[in-house]
Design a protein around this motif. Structure first.
Motif, short mmCIF file in Angstrom:
data_model
loop_
_atom_site.label_atom_id
_atom_site.label_comp_id
_atom_site.label_asym_id
_atom_site.label_seq_id
_atom_site.Cartn_x
_atom_site.Cartn_y
_atom_site.Cartn_z
N VAL A 49 -6.88 -49.56 -46.98
CA VAL A 49 -8.24 -49.20 -47.36
C VAL A 49 -8.34 -49.15 -48.88
N HIS A 50 -9.34 -49.83 -49.43
CA HIS A 50 -9.56 -49.89 -50.87
C HIS A 50 -10.88 -49.21 -51.22
N GLY A 51 -10.86 -48.29 -52.19
CA GLY A 51 -12.08 -47.66 -52.66
C GLY A 51 -12.85 -48.58 -53.59
N ILE A 52 -14.18 -48.64 -53.40
CA ILE A 52 -15.07 -49.47 -54.20
C ILE A 52 -16.25 -48.61 -54.65
N ALA A 53 -16.54 -48.54 -55.92
CA ALA A 53 -17.65 -47.73 -56.41
C ALA A 53 -18.97 -48.21 -55.80
N SER A 54 -19.82 -47.26 -55.40
CA SER A 54 -21.18 -47.56 -54.95
C SER A 54 -22.17 -46.89 -55.88
N ALA A 55 -23.40 -47.41 -55.90
CA ALA A 55 -24.46 -46.88 -56.76
C ALA A 55 -25.59 -46.36 -55.90
N HIS A 56 -25.76 -45.02 -55.90
CA HIS A 56 -26.79 -44.40 -55.04
C HIS A 56 -27.62 -43.42 -55.88
N GLU A 57 -28.45 -43.79 -56.80
CA GLU A 57 -28.85 -45.14 -57.20
C GLU A 57 -28.13 -45.61 -58.46
N ALA B 130 -10.94 -58.64 -42.91
CA ALA B 130 -11.34 -57.69 -43.95
C ALA B 130 -12.80 -57.31 -43.73
N ILE B 131 -13.07 -56.01 -43.73
CA ILE B 131 -14.42 -55.49 -43.54
C ILE B 131 -14.80 -54.65 -44.75
N TYR B 132 -16.01 -54.88 -45.27
CA TYR B 132 -16.55 -54.06 -46.36
C TYR B 132 -17.66 -53.19 -45.82
N HIS B 133 -17.51 -51.88 -45.98
CA HIS B 133 -18.55 -50.91 -45.63
C HIS B 133 -18.99 -50.28 -46.95
N SER B 134 -20.24 -50.48 -47.32
CA SER B 134 -20.69 -50.10 -48.67
C SER B 134 -21.01 -48.64 -48.82
N GLY B 135 -21.14 -47.88 -47.69
CA GLY B 135 -21.76 -46.57 -47.82
C GLY B 135 -23.19 -46.76 -48.30
N ASP B 136 -23.71 -45.78 -49.02
CA ASP B 136 -25.05 -45.91 -49.61
C ASP B 136 -24.93 -46.58 -50.96
N LEU C 143 -20.53 -55.34 -59.06
CA LEU C 143 -20.21 -55.13 -57.65
C LEU C 143 -19.73 -56.42 -57.00
N VAL C 144 -20.43 -57.51 -57.23
CA VAL C 144 -20.04 -58.79 -56.63
C VAL C 144 -18.64 -59.18 -57.08
N GLU C 145 -18.37 -58.99 -58.35
CA GLU C 145 -17.06 -59.37 -58.89
C GLU C 145 -15.94 -58.50 -58.31
N LYS C 146 -16.22 -57.24 -58.01
CA LYS C 146 -15.23 -56.39 -57.38
C LYS C 146 -14.88 -56.88 -55.97
N LEU C 147 -15.90 -57.39 -55.26
CA LEU C 147 -15.73 -57.69 -53.84
C LEU C 147 -15.23 -59.10 -53.56
N ARG C 148 -15.58 -60.05 -54.37
CA ARG C 148 -15.22 -61.45 -54.07
C ARG C 148 -13.74 -61.67 -53.83
#
Length: 320
Positions: free
Chosen positions: A161-169, A207-213, A220-225
């Protein structure tokens, strides 16, 4: 009120029908941003909200959380039926993603093996995962791992599991610089234990990406690609100031993000739970079709299996 396509006993029967299928991953949409994932006998609950705690909390206020859909299953019944250790990941502290009542049902069944939650919510993670244990000290508390943007975590030998920053907002951080809102990339591998007790982990299967909120943000795109995402689980309820809640991706933006990160499939979520904060998948579907992005709209309680992916990829990028 909307009825789940599968719930309670019918959901449990569907779970039993696909337990431990070699090489196949199964996931069920549990409502809002909640999913149950099964891979080779390992079980992960992602952002589960399986109670009416928010409806009770906001009753008789100016922001009632009136349910649009019936609860899929009681969390205690789910845990007792599976009767195997499971892991839970929470993307942030909002109750519809990190619900104490849902955690209580699972903790009381002694099936919670590990909890992954943001470092910024350390105290809440402890309270919500161990707060019901006072009279059961003979049981070991669940392991808690605290995540942040860029951290890595292991769920058994076969799930990374990899942590990925989300923006809410925004990409909001606490006083120590830890992200308050996260998404997670789950990488699923076959694994086994050799005769001498060593763990063997095979090549990644999915591989599954769950963004949360989240909304879109620079980077963001560059982190995920680089993760070569197979399935993206993305919110589509958008943002509107009159709701007085932080916003999410619009349906068209969820379709665009999936296309930009080269996701093989995108599944929408975070709608049809509360009357004041929902959307329809129509805009999402139209934009996926325009972009030639493969998608699947699940009904509440419905299962998607990775065995469907090749069939869907060969169906002219249309939902089947």
């Amino acid at each position: 009120m909307k009825e789940p396509v599968l719930s309670d006993e019918s959901l449990l029967a569907d779970i039993d029908a696909v337990r431990r299928r070699a090489g196949i991953l199964d996931l069920w949409w549990l409502g809002q941003s909640g999913f149950l994932i099964q891979h080779r006998g390992r079980w992960v609950l992602v952002d589960p909200y399986l109670s009416d705690s928010l409806t009770s909390k906001y009753a008789n206020t100016d922001r009632p959380h009136v349910r649009m859909s019936r609860r899929v299953i009681d969390p205690g019944n789910l845990a007792q039926h599976l009767f195997v250790p499971m892991s839970i990941t929470s993307s942030h502290a909002h109750t519809d993603h990190f619900d104490p009542d849902t955690l209580k049902g699972i903790v009381d069944s002694w099936c919670l093996d590990k909890l992954i939650a943001p470092k910024s919510e350390r105290q809440k993670a402890i309270e919500r995962s161990t707060g019901q244990m006072g009279q059961h000290q003979e049981h070991s508390p669940p392991a808690i791992e605290l995540a942040d943007d860029g951290t890595r975590h292991q769920l058994g030998a076969g799930i990374m599991v990899h942590g990925i920053a989300s923006a809410h907002e925004t990409v909001e951080r606490d006083a120590e610089g830890f992200c308050k809102f996260l998404g997670y990339v789950f990488e699923f591998h076959p694994s086994s234990v050799t005769a001498n007790g060593e763990a063997f982990v095979g090549d990644r299967e999915l591989a599954i990406y769950h963004s949360g909120d989240t909304i879109l943000y620079d980077g963001l795109v560059e982190k995920l690609r680089p993760f070569n995402i197979d399935v993206a689980l993305l919110p589509i309820n958008g943002r509107a100031p009159e709701r007085r809640v932080a916003g999410n991706l619009w349906g068209r933006e969820a379709a665009w993000l999936a296309k930009q990160i080269n996701a093989k499939l995108v599944i929408p979520c975070h709608y049809d739970m509360f009357e004041f904060n929902t959307a329809t998948p129509d805009e999402f579907v139209a934009e996926c079709q325009r972009l030639n992005q493969l998608y699947r709209v699940l009904q509440l309680g419905e299962r998607w299996s990775s065995s469907e992916l090749n069939l869907q990829e060969n169906s002219s990028k249309k939902q089947i």
